[in-house]
Design a protein around this motif. Structure first.
Motif, mmCIF file in Angstrom:
data_model
loop_
_atom_site.group_PDB
_atom_site.id
_atom_site.type_symbol
_atom_site.label_atom_id
_atom_site.label_comp_id
_atom_site.label_asym_id
_atom_site.label_seq_id
_atom_site.Cartn_x
_atom_site.Cartn_y
_atom_site.Cartn_z
ATOM 1 N N PRO A 40 0.668 -1.210 -0.078
ATOM 2 C CA PRO A 40 0.007 -0.031 0.117
ATOM 3 C C PRO A 40 0.799 1.385 0.132
ATOM 4 C CG PRO A 40 0.125 -1.003 2.220
ATOM 5 C CD PRO A 40 0.767 -2.015 1.425
ATOM 6 N N PHE A 41 -0.065 2.519 -0.419
ATOM 7 C CA PHE A 41 0.949 3.652 -0.374
ATOM 8 C C PHE A 41 0.838 4.221 0.965
ATOM 9 C CE2 PHE A 41 -0.448 3.450 -5.031
ATOM 10 C CZ PHE A 41 0.802 3.827 -5.398
ATOM 11 N N VAL A 42 1.802 5.135 1.171
ATOM 12 C CA VAL A 42 1.653 6.260 2.541
ATOM 13 C C VAL A 42 0.138 6.746 2.638
ATOM 14 C CG1 VAL A 42 2.380 8.084 3.828
ATOM 15 C CG2 VAL A 42 4.096 6.324 2.624
ATOM 16 N N GLY A 43 -0.483 6.513 3.523
ATOM 17 C CA GLY A 43 -1.778 7.085 3.974
ATOM 18 C C GLY A 43 -3.042 6.288 3.527
ATOM 19 N N GLU A 44 -2.741 5.114 2.833
ATOM 20 C CA GLU A 44 -3.756 4.046 2.473
ATOM 21 C C GLU A 44 -4.076 3.279 3.683
ATOM 22 O OE1 GLU A 44 -4.295 0.540 -0.762
ATOM 23 O OE2 GLU A 44 -2.585 2.238 -1.003
ATOM 24 N N MET A 45 -5.430 3.145 3.958
ATOM 25 C CA MET A 45 -5.847 2.149 4.962
ATOM 26 C C MET A 45 -5.472 0.868 4.735
ATOM 27 S SD MET A 45 -9.901 1.601 6.369
ATOM 28 C CE MET A 45 -10.210 0.463 4.926
ATOM 29 N N VAL A 46 -5.020 0.313 6.023
ATOM 30 C CA VAL A 46 -4.856 -1.031 6.253
ATOM 31 C C VAL A 46 -5.497 -1.457 7.442
ATOM 32 C CG1 VAL A 46 -2.928 -2.721 6.872
ATOM 33 C CG2 VAL A 46 -2.510 -0.895 5.392
ATOM 34 N N LEU A 47 -6.455 -2.524 7.268
ATOM 35 C CA LEU A 47 -7.247 -2.840 8.314
ATOM 36 C C LEU A 47 -6.617 -4.183 9.013
ATOM 37 C CD1 LEU A 47 -10.779 -3.290 6.812
ATOM 38 C CD2 LEU A 47 -10.318 -1.851 8.428
ATOM 39 N N MET A 48 -6.329 -3.855 10.499
ATOM 40 C CA MET A 48 -5.766 -5.259 11.168
ATOM 41 C C MET A 48 -7.011 -5.763 12.120
ATOM 42 S SD MET A 48 -2.849 -4.891 13.873
ATOM 43 C CE MET A 48 -1.814 -5.669 12.783
ATOM 44 N N THR A 49 -6.987 -6.747 12.301
ATOM 45 C CA THR A 49 -8.036 -7.533 13.205
ATOM 46 C C THR A 49 -7.061 -8.276 14.324
ATOM 47 O OG1 THR A 49 -9.473 -8.123 11.383
ATOM 48 C CG2 THR A 49 -9.679 -9.457 13.406
ATOM 49 N N LEU A 50 -7.426 -8.009 15.656
ATOM 50 C CA LEU A 50 -7.013 -9.085 16.711
ATOM 51 C C LEU A 50 -8.136 -9.916 17.184
ATOM 52 C CD1 LEU A 50 -4.793 -6.043 18.568
ATOM 53 C CD2 LEU A 50 -4.034 -7.872 17.283
ATOM 54 N N LYS A 51 -7.655 -11.091 16.959
ATOM 55 C CA LYS A 51 -8.512 -12.215 17.528
ATOM 56 C C LYS A 51 -8.243 -12.991 18.414
ATOM 57 C CE LYS A 51 -11.883 -15.631 15.799
ATOM 58 N NZ LYS A 51 -12.383 -16.505 14.712
ATOM 59 N N GLY A 52 -8.652 -12.897 19.725
ATOM 60 C CA GLY A 52 -8.261 -13.775 20.695
ATOM 61 C C GLY A 52 -9.263 -14.907 20.818
ATOM 62 N N ASP A 53 -8.626 -16.332 21.190
ATOM 63 C CA ASP A 53 -9.439 -17.512 21.335
ATOM 64 C C ASP A 53 -9.049 -18.097 22.838
ATOM 65 O OD1 ASP A 53 -11.431 -17.940 19.190
ATOM 66 O OD2 ASP A 53 -9.414 -18.147 17.920
ATOM 67 N N TYR A 54 -9.753 -17.922 23.677
ATOM 68 C CA TYR A 54 -9.447 -18.245 25.051
ATOM 69 C C TYR A 54 -10.304 -19.551 25.546
ATOM 70 C CZ TYR A 54 -7.222 -13.798 24.626
ATOM 71 O OH TYR A 54 -6.557 -12.693 24.053
ATOM 72 N N ALA A 55 -9.716 -20.687 25.855
ATOM 73 C CA ALA A 55 -10.541 -21.800 26.369
ATOM 74 C C ALA A 55 -10.439 -21.436 27.889
ATOM 75 C CB ALA A 55 -10.014 -23.099 25.952
ATOM 76 N N ALA A 56 -10.980 -20.446 28.668
ATOM 77 C CA ALA A 56 -10.841 -20.180 29.975
ATOM 78 C C ALA A 56 -11.907 -19.388 30.401
ATOM 79 C CB ALA A 56 -9.517 -19.814 30.520
ATOM 80 N N PHE A 57 -12.378 -19.421 31.684
ATOM 81 C CA PHE A 57 -13.348 -18.401 32.392
ATOM 82 C C PHE A 57 -12.690 -17.023 32.645
ATOM 83 C CE2 PHE A 57 -15.851 -16.400 35.689
ATOM 84 C CZ PHE A 57 -17.001 -16.476 35.072
ATOM 85 N N ILE A 58 -12.663 -16.037 32.031
ATOM 86 C CA ILE A 58 -12.022 -14.813 32.098
ATOM 87 C C ILE A 58 -12.775 -13.870 33.186
ATOM 88 C CG2 ILE A 58 -11.227 -12.700 31.003
ATOM 89 C CD1 ILE A 58 -10.802 -14.709 28.398
ATOM 90 N N THR A 59 -12.333 -13.301 34.158
ATOM 91 C CA THR A 59 -12.922 -12.398 35.052
ATOM 92 C C THR A 59 -12.576 -10.870 34.862
ATOM 93 O OG1 THR A 59 -11.191 -12.561 36.682
ATOM 94 C CG2 THR A 59 -13.120 -14.331 37.011
ATOM 95 N N LEU A 60 -11.239 -10.716 34.403
ATOM 96 C CA LEU A 60 -10.863 -9.461 34.217
ATOM 97 C C LEU A 60 -9.890 -9.569 32.904
ATOM 98 C CD1 LEU A 60 -9.878 -8.014 37.652
ATOM 99 C CD2 LEU A 60 -11.965 -7.475 36.398
ATOM 100 N N GLU A 61 -9.994 -8.342 32.275
ATOM 101 C CA GLU A 61 -9.078 -8.447 30.898
ATOM 102 C C GLU A 61 -8.775 -7.022 30.691
ATOM 103 O OE1 GLU A 61 -9.945 -7.166 27.737
ATOM 104 O OE2 GLU A 61 -11.817 -6.525 28.286
ATOM 105 N N ARG A 62 -7.586 -6.730 29.871
ATOM 106 C CA ARG A 62 -7.304 -5.465 29.284
ATOM 107 C C ARG A 62 -6.052 -5.554 28.145
ATOM 108 N NH1 ARG A 62 -2.883 -2.698 31.327
ATOM 109 N NH2 ARG A 62 -1.722 -3.825 32.957
ATOM 110 N N PHE A 63 -6.331 -5.000 27.107
ATOM 111 C CA PHE A 63 -5.214 -4.850 26.186
ATOM 112 C C PHE A 63 -4.231 -3.860 26.518
ATOM 113 C CE2 PHE A 63 -8.402 -6.840 23.218
ATOM 114 C CZ PHE A 63 -7.437 -7.724 22.667
ATOM 115 N N GLU A 64 -2.861 -4.242 26.485
ATOM 116 C CA GLU A 64 -1.910 -3.305 26.812
ATOM 117 C C GLU A 64 -1.871 -2.225 25.819
ATOM 118 O OE1 GLU A 64 1.880 -4.815 27.218
ATOM 119 O OE2 GLU A 64 1.410 -5.988 28.990
ATOM 120 N N ALA A 65 -1.309 -1.075 26.035
ATOM 121 C CA ALA A 65 -1.432 0.166 25.192
ATOM 122 C C ALA A 65 -0.814 -0.088 24.011
ATOM 123 C CB ALA A 65 -0.827 1.360 25.962
ATOM 124 N N VAL A 66 -1.616 0.295 22.929
ATOM 125 C CA VAL A 66 -0.960 -0.090 21.539
ATOM 126 C C VAL A 66 -0.020 0.943 21.076
ATOM 127 C CG1 VAL A 66 -1.677 -0.298 19.046
ATOM 128 C CG2 VAL A 66 -3.299 -1.003 20.742
#
Length: 391
Positions: A40-66
């Motif tokens: 892609p060119f400078v300034g052109e949109m790039v889509l990013m997908t972050l997908k988490g698959d967790y076989a666990a019971f989650i009580t709290l969560e947070r992504f670290e600062a990007v």
């Protein structure tokens, strides 16, 4: 007897350890990117997908600062959580979408990303863990130079041009309102161009503060800008507002395109005088030339024994003999070898003749924006001259 008891206890301990290892949670975080081009060119949109698959019971969560030092970016809405089953196990799935805009060229690395989780093992015991994603890379090309002064890559650009009354049939002293809205898919409002300057000696115009907004969708942002002018004639003579071209780069077809704010006649309904585009002709040169033509041409026609032609026919022939402004710009750009300036002038000339710039300039767009063979401006110019002569 004691030996049997010890053996049983060892078997129990080993069995519990194996069960604990078998029940260890399956935690994965995957980063993927999607762009309309592998480079892609400078300034052109790039889509990013972050997908988490967790076989666990989650009580709290947070992504670290990007941390994305080579990009501007925005998150496309809230994270989407869902439940799925794989291989008989229940998974908690989270999906986060980001729109990235590269700010520099070269090979750029994105990530890795980290997701902090607090897990419950089902027995009241909580534990903290950090899941790290993969890193992805892409090559970014420099943005092309454009004559318009801005670079607008988008999936689609549309324009909505509305008047609250017919500007060509105004009541005496009336003020007309023109509202223009430009919408770009895959870009933010900040990337859209500034408003054109509406200035003419026959016109009084006021522009309201522009309104810019960005709507977030899962497919990317949709930016829009709204311009509004209030205009009225300062003189009784009519005028014409010039067209305003907005070139943009179609990231899907990889071609330059244009949206045009069309030229518009501006006049009172009672006006009969010809419209003005530039300043009124009040200097001596403005009336000496018509006077000389009006007196000299009939005399010249008499000298050769021919009947003088009507003034309207004489002026029409003069206009046909003089080259168009865009034709001169195309010729100068061809002599300089400036393909981008040639495309801008050619697109305006084709649009004025009712022809499609995207169709007739496709080979030039390929050379400019797809890293193809250098454009043969001389051959293209001959082809366009033949086409325009037939119009």
């Amino acid at each position: 007897m004691v030996g049997r008891i010890i053996a049983a206890l060892l078997w129990l301990v080993l069995g519990l350890g194996a069960g604990a290892r078998a029940a260890a949670p399956d935690l994965t975080l995957t980063a993927t990117i999607e762009a309309d081009s592998s480079e892609p060119f400078v300034g052109e949109m790039v889509l990013m997908t972050l997908k988490g698959d967790y076989a666990a019971f989650i009580t709290l969560e947070r992504f670290e600062a990007v941390q994305l030092p080579n990009f501007t970016w925005l998150q496309l809405g809230r994270d989407v959580w869902s439940k799925t089953r794989k291989n008989g196990r229940e998974y908690t799935t989270v999906e986060r979408k980001l729109a990235l805009y590269p700010e520099r060229t070269g090979r750029l690395t994105i990530g890795p990303f980290r997701h902090r989780l607090t897990l419950d093992d089902g027995n009241g015991h909580w534990s903290e863990t950090t899941v790290t994603s993969n890193a992805v890379s892409l090559t970014v090309r420099p943005k092309p130079k454009t004559n318009a002064g801005w670079w607008l890559p988008a999936k689609d650009v549309s324009i909505d041009d509305r008047w609250d009354m017919d500007p060509a049939q105004l009541a005496d002293g009336a003020t007309a309102t023109r509202t223009v809205t430009i919408t770009a898919k895959g870009q933010t409002a900040a990337a859209l161009p500034p408003p054109p300057k509406v200035i003419a000696p026959w016109l009084i115009a006021f522009i309201a503060p522009e309104q810019r907004s960005t709507k977030l969708t899962r497919d990317g942002p949709v930016g829009s800008v709204r311009w509004q002018w209030r205009m009225r004639l300062s003189k009784a003579e009519p005028g014409r507002l010039p067209a305003y071209d907005i070139p943009w780069f179609d990231t899907t077809s990889r071609q330059m395109r244009d949206v045009v704010l069309k030229s518009q006649r501006f006049a009172y309904a009672t006006a009969t005088a010809p419209e003005q585009v530039d300043a009124p002709r009040t200097n001596p040169a403005a009336w000496l030339l018509p006077l000389a033509l009006g007196l000299g041409l009939p005399v010249a026609a008499t000298l050769v024994g021919r009947r003088p032609r009507p003034p309207g026919e004489i002026l029409a022939r003069l206009r046909q003999a003089l080259p168009e402004r865009e034709a001169l710009a195309m010729r100068l750009a061809r002599l300089r070898g400036d393909a981008r300036a040639y495309r801008t002038a050619a697109a305006r000339r084709l649009t004025r003749r009712g022809l499609s710039p995207e169709h007739h300039l496709a080979t030039l767009d390929t050379a400019l924006f797809k890293a193809g063979e250098p454009a043969d401006l001389a051959a293209l110019d001959r082809q366009l001259r033949r086409l325009l002569r037939r119009r």
